[in-house]
Write a protein that holds these residues in place. Structure first.
Motif, short mmCIF file in Angstrom:
data_model
loop_
_atom_site.label_atom_id
_atom_site.label_comp_id
_atom_site.label_asym_id
_atom_site.label_seq_id
_atom_site.Cartn_x
_atom_site.Cartn_y
_atom_site.Cartn_z
N PRO A 1 0.79 -1.23 0.00
CA PRO A 1 0.00 0.00 0.00
C PRO A 1 0.82 1.29 0.00
N THR B 1 -6.94 0.49 -3.50
CA THR B 1 -7.10 -0.27 -2.27
C THR B 1 -7.39 -1.76 -2.51
N VAL C 1 0.47 2.57 4.66
CA VAL C 1 -0.24 3.27 3.58
C VAL C 1 0.33 4.68 3.43
N GLY D 1 -12.22 1.77 -4.08
CA GLY D 1 -11.31 2.67 -3.38
C GLY D 1 -10.18 3.15 -4.28
N ARG E 1 -0.06 4.79 -2.90
CA ARG E 1 -1.31 4.82 -3.64
C ARG E 1 -1.45 6.21 -4.26
#
Length: 320
Positions: free
Chosen positions: A120, A152, A206, A149, A123
């Motif tokens: 992740p 995601t 993330v 998403g 992104r």
């Protein structure tokens, strides 16, 4: 398999070429509308469209795929084209439009995205730029099962590569584009045999790779020299790192961080043959390749010979 493709820039064109070369049936390509480009600002087809037309692949260019959005007629036409294509899968790479749920649900195997990071981490829109800017040692390609998403979805295939100390976005882009084309062919082969495994993305780690804005090009000499050097590489070829010197905006295309004496950030510490050293918030930056307005990239020695820069002068202050 009947493979639809949605993509726009060179990164996507590389993947489309690999899919075509692998023998997949390509009944439809989606790409962004033609945009003005070049000095004459004439409409220019995207690299993906150029490849598709050259190989007889049908192309659709809706400005939106949202049936309730600003361009409902174009979205409806896009839906009709996708439905008529009877896709097994839609491969997406740097398309530039958000896919609504009806698109994600339409192909038999859904939509697979070629993303240029190790999800992740990074992104979002500019994963290559941000990985270099952050000083990451590694990046890679993730083939992802798309969901509603922002990047995601479940991971299907992942491969890591090193980021070299001299990598720019341009050089890293080319390696990742080639890797993405290789992995998507692998993913479709596995999907055809029912052996493609889905792995949910971890909740930890993330980060978001926000779109690079032109305003980021201006060099802030108050930053550490290492950070500026990374930005120079991250912003090559776009938007290019820039600074003001004697009333001119120069672009900086190559630089190295050096230990340097204390000085007001932006102060020219040296400006001799082959050496243009500028004080930063921490350390100093050795400017190596620059570009004047309307000119070509050139070593600093050539520029300093044509227009000397005084030691002790201060380059334009960083914008607040």
């Amino acid at each position: 398999m009947r493979v639809g493709f949605a993509g726009t820039p060179e990164f996507a064109q590389v993947a489309l070429a690999r899919l075509h070369g692998a023998g997949h049936e390509l009944p439809l390509v989606l790409t962004q509308p033609d945009r003005p480009a070049g000095r004459g600002m004439k409409l220019q087809a995207s690299p993906v469209k150029q490849f598709a037309l050259a190989h007889g692949i049908p192309v659709a260019q809706p400005r939106s795929l949202r049936l309730d959005g600003k361009y409902p007629d174009e979205a409806q036409a896009g839906r009709q084209a996708l439905e008529a294509a009877a896709l097994d899968v839609l491969v997406v790479a740097a398309y530039g439009l958000i896919l609504p749920q009806w698109v994600l649900d339409l192909p038999r195997l859904g939509c697979l995205n070629i993303h240029a990071s190790l999800l992740p981490r990074w992104r979002g829109a500019a994963p290559i730029h941000r990985a270099i800017e952050a000083g990451d040692f590694h990046t890679g390609i993730t083939i992802m099962q798309m969901d509603a998403g922002l990047d995601t979805g479940d991971m299907l295939l992942v491969e890591r590569i090193d980021i070299a100390p001299d990598d720019t976005t341009a050089t890293l882009h080319d390696r990742l584009a080639a890797l993405g084309g290789h992995l998507i062919v692998q993913a479709l082969e596995a999907a055809a045999h029912g052996s493609l495994q889905r792995t949910p993305q971890p909740a930890e780690g993330v980060t978001y790779a926000h779109k690079v804005e032109k305003a980021e090009a201006a060099i802030d000499w108050r930053l550490p020299a290492e950070a500026i050097a990374r930005r120079v590489r991250a912003f090559d070829p776009f938007p290019g790192a820039s600074f003001e010197c004697a009333g001119e905006t120069l672009k900086l295309w190559q630089a190295q961080a050096r230990p340097g004496p204390a000085g007001t950030p932006g102060t020219v510490l040296a400006a001799g043959p082959g050496e243009w050293l500028v004080a930063c918030g921490q350390g100093a930056l050795a400017l190596q390749v620059v570009q004047r307005p309307g000119g070509k990239r050139q070593p600093v020695a050539a520029l300093l010979q044509a227009r000397p820069v005084a030691v002790g002068s201060v380059l334009a202050p960083a914008a607040d």
